[in-house]
Design an enzyme around this catalytic site. Structure first.
Site, PDB file in Angstrom:
ATOM      1  N   ASP A  75      44.313  50.873  40.726  1.00  0.00           N
ATOM      2  CA  ASP A  75      45.193  51.779  40.222  1.00  0.00           C
ATOM      3  C   ASP A  75      45.802  51.086  38.854  1.00  0.00           C
ATOM      4  OD1 ASP A  75      45.377  53.938  41.945  1.00  0.00           O
ATOM      5  OD2 ASP A  75      46.809  52.952  43.174  1.00  0.00           O
ATOM      6  N   GLY A 110      41.569  40.799  38.186  1.00  0.00           N
ATOM      7  CA  GLY A 110      40.112  40.681  37.271  1.00  0.00           C
ATOM      8  C   GLY A 110      40.646  41.155  35.832  1.00  0.00           C
ATOM      9  N   GLY A 111      39.422  41.570  35.072  1.00  0.00           N
ATOM     10  CA  GLY A 111      39.671  41.948  33.770  1.00  0.00           C
ATOM     11  C   GLY A 111      40.556  43.070  33.422  1.00  0.00           C
ATOM     12  N   THR A 113      42.843  44.013  35.437  1.00  0.00           N
ATOM     13  CA  THR A 113      44.374  43.512  35.586  1.00  0.00           C
ATOM     14  C   THR A 113      44.741  43.005  34.564  1.00  0.00           C
ATOM     15  OG1 THR A 113      43.659  43.292  37.972  1.00  0.00           O
ATOM     16  CG2 THR A 113      45.735  42.175  37.439  1.00  0.00           C
ATOM     17  N   ASP A 135      32.943  38.401  39.668  1.00  0.00           N
ATOM     18  CA  ASP A 135      31.957  38.493  38.558  1.00  0.00           C
ATOM     19  C   ASP A 135      31.938  37.255  37.761  1.00  0.00           C
ATOM     20  OD1 ASP A 135      31.564  41.003  39.763  1.00  0.00           O
ATOM     21  OD2 ASP A 135      32.817  42.020  38.283  1.00  0.00           O
ATOM     22  N   ARG A 170       5.411  39.702  50.786  1.00  0.00           N
ATOM     23  CA  ARG A 170       5.935  40.962  49.890  1.00  0.00           C
ATOM     24  C   ARG A 170       6.860  40.691  48.692  1.00  0.00           C
ATOM     25  NH1 ARG A 170       8.851  43.623  55.413  1.00  0.00           N
ATOM     26  NH2 ARG A 170       7.085  45.082  55.910  1.00  0.00           N
ATOM     27  N   ARG A 291      10.126  45.487  49.106  1.00  0.00           N
ATOM     28  CA  ARG A 291      11.403  45.820  49.911  1.00  0.00           C
ATOM     29  C   ARG A 291      12.715  45.624  49.021  1.00  0.00           C
ATOM     30  NH1 ARG A 291       8.126  48.044  52.572  1.00  0.00           N
ATOM     31  NH2 ARG A 291       7.936  47.815  54.949  1.00  0.00           N
TER      32      ARG A 291
END
Ligand code: F6P
Length: 374
Positions: A75, A110-111, A113, A135, A170, A291
């Site tokens: 928020d 984070g950013g 906030t 991040d 793979r 995959r």
């Protein structure tokens, strides 16, 4: 000297948040005789006045717990969902701050906030922030709480995918978090020895990636691991996005702007399956079975690493000493292994991207990792 201090954790959770709360609280109470009041679920708890006294007992035994004992939310104080409306609740939060006779509020996040704390600061609150995000994209700090743990988890995933990719011959694409920056994918890719690393800072060309994979096949290596950041994008998509942004920037009327924004939203929605689309394209270009593993929230879960516990303890205690000195309006940052206070205005509206001359980029290239561009 400050007496009552509020604290909240906001944005996505990360391992190490509890370690930061514990460090802040133990130092604030033990060294400086401050009282700590925690608000639940980020800025929402402040708005709704849902709080808890964080005493010695509440902060005990939480050092190694993942998540946050206070809960969190995304928020924003100036756009709070209230009923079916988004409302600016910054003044309502100021009232709760005053009601509790708070001398300061510590926001751990984070950013987003950092920006939200800055908004509250502008209402007259004394604010200090602590940087956390897996991040590692917050400006003005070398690192953030949570990154080290996520890096370990992501690297472990890259390691484990090697044996299955190798056994089945793979290509395995592993999508890692990081939002719009590539720190996590680059770090885990280099540490785990991924053959291709794709990050938002370097738009990729699928033909270049396919060629790197075929080169490996020609040298007898019949599998490849591609570490791809969730924000990575192809050169083609990057060019399309540029055009749309220019259209928005050049919009003259309100209608033109709304239309341009809608176009961007539609385009962004069309990009949601980028990793799957790239996997299909690579399968077509190389003829190798492909995959995808999307690692997701496991990167944010569980016990914090030793590195994150150390960092959180340093940042938490550094924030407590700023409170004691009544030095507000700043984020506690890490700069060359030292804790320093950076004015919040230097942090907000900026994002720390991976620079092209970063040591990890250079090291990846020097060991022959394809970064998708050349
Ligand atoms: O910012 C941390 C982060 O984990 C990003 O890496 C990711 O893009 C985002 O949060 C996911 O957000 P949410 O928790 O809102 O789904």
């Amino acid at each position: 000297m400050a007496k009552y201090v509020g604290v909240l954790t906001a944005g996505g959770d990360t391992p190490g948040l509890n370690a930061a709360l514990r460090a802040l609280g133990k130092s604030a109470m033990g060294e400086y005789d401050l009282q700590l009041i925690g608000f639940y679920d980020g800025f929402r708890g402040l708005m709704n006045d849902r709080s808890v006294i964080l005493d010695e007992q509440k902060l005990s035994g939480i050092l190694t717990f993942g998540g946050t004992i206070l809960g969190t939310s995304r928020d924003k104080p100036h756009r709070m969902p209230v009923g079916d409306k988004l409302m600016d609740m910054t003044n309502a939060m100021l009232e709760i701050y005053q009601k509790h006779h708070l001398d300061a509020l510590v926001c751990i996040g984070g950013g987003g906030t950092q920006k939200n704390a800055f908004r509250l600061m502008q209402t007259g609150m004394n604010v200090i922030t602590i940087p956390k995000t897996i991040d590692r994209d917050i400006a003005m700090t070398d690192t953030t709480i949570g990154f080290d743990t996520a890096l370990g988890i992501a690297t472990d995933a890259v390691d484990r995918l090697h044996s299955t990719a190798h056994s089945h011959h793979r290509i395995v694409l592993v999508e890692l978090m990081g939002h719009n920056t590539g720190w996590l994918a680059l770090g885990a890719g280099v540490a785990g020895g991924a053959d291709v690393i794709l990050i938002p800072e370097i738009p990729y060309d699928p033909a270049v990636i396919a060629e790197a994979i075929l080169d490996r096949v020609r040298s007898g290596k019949r599998f490849s691991i591609v570490a791809i950041s969730e924000g990575a994008t192809s050169k083609k998509s990057a060019a399309e996005f540029d055009v749309l942004c220019k259209e928005k920037k050049n919009a003259k009327t309100k209608e033109e702007k709304v239309k341009a924004e809608k176009k961007i939203e539609t385009w962004q929605r069309s990009q949601s399956n980028k990793t799957m689309a790239l996997a299909q394209e690579l399968e077509g270009l190389t003829g190798l079975e492909t995959r995808v593993t999307i690692l997701g929230y496991v990167q944010r879960g569980g016990t914090p690493s030793a590195g994150d516990r150390l960092l959180a303890t340093e940042l938490g205690t550094a924030a407590a000493s700023l409170l004691a000195k009544e030095k507000y309006g700043c984020m506690v940052a890490v700069h060359e292994e030292r804790m320093e206070a950076v004015p919040l205005e230097k942090v907000v509206d900026r994002r720390k991207m991976v620079p092209m001359d970063h040591a990890w980029v250079k090291a990846a290239k020097r060991v022959g990792t394809c970064l998708g561009d050349e």
